[in-house]
Design a protein around this motif. Structure first.
Motif, PDB file in Angstrom:
ATOM      1  N   TYR A  38      -6.315   5.724  -7.235  1.00 30.68           N
ATOM      2  CA  TYR A  38      -6.319   4.701  -6.190  1.00 30.68           C
ATOM      3  C   TYR A  38      -6.334   5.311  -4.797  1.00 30.68           C
ATOM      4  O   TYR A  38      -5.684   6.312  -4.529  1.00 30.68           O
ATOM      5  N   ARG A  39      -7.067   4.652  -3.918  1.00 31.58           N
ATOM      6  CA  ARG A  39      -7.116   5.088  -2.528  1.00 31.58           C
ATOM      7  C   ARG A  39      -6.299   4.160  -1.635  1.00 31.58           C
ATOM      8  O   ARG A  39      -5.780   4.562  -0.605  1.00 31.58           O
ATOM      9  N   ARG A  40      -6.246   2.871  -1.994  1.00 36.11           N
ATOM     10  CA  ARG A  40      -5.577   1.901  -1.139  1.00 36.11           C
ATOM     11  C   ARG A  40      -4.851   0.885  -2.002  1.00 36.11           C
ATOM     12  O   ARG A  40      -5.281   0.546  -3.094  1.00 36.11           O
ATOM     13  N   HIS A  58     -10.916   4.518  -5.403  1.00 35.85           N
ATOM     14  CA  HIS A  58     -11.599   5.183  -4.293  1.00 35.85           C
ATOM     15  C   HIS A  58     -12.953   4.522  -4.023  1.00 35.85           C
ATOM     16  O   HIS A  58     -13.314   4.298  -2.869  1.00 35.85           O
TER      17      HIS A  58
END
Length: 65
Positions: A38-40, A58
Motif C-alpha cells: 500500500y502507498r496510501r 501503489h
C-alpha cells in the motif's frame, strides 16, 4: 477490525479505487514508509467512535504528472 458490508465501490475521500477497507473503533498505527503493498490509506470518520480506512495500492495511488 471489521470489514464493512456496506463499503462503497470507490473511496469517498479521493474517489479512486481501493484494494481493501476496514473499520476500527480502537487505537491503531499506520506506517507506509516501506510498505510493498500500500502507498496510501484514506481515512473517513463514521458513526460513533469509529473510523474507516481505505487502503490504496501503489498503482491505485499513482499520481499522473
Amino acid at each position: 477490525m471489521d470489514v464493512p458490508a456496506d463499503a462503497p465501490e470507490a473511496c469517498p475521500v479521493c474517489a479512486q479505487a481501493y484494494d481493501s477497507v476496514s473499520d476500527h473503533e480502537r487505537g491503531l498505527m499506520i506506517n507506509l514508509l516501506d510498505n510493498e503493498r500500500y502507498r496510501r490509506v484514506c481515512v473517513e470518520p463514521i458513526d460513533g467512535p469509529r473510523i474507516r480506512f481505505y487502503h490504496h495500492t501503489h498503482a491505485q495511488a499513482a499520481v499522473e504528472e
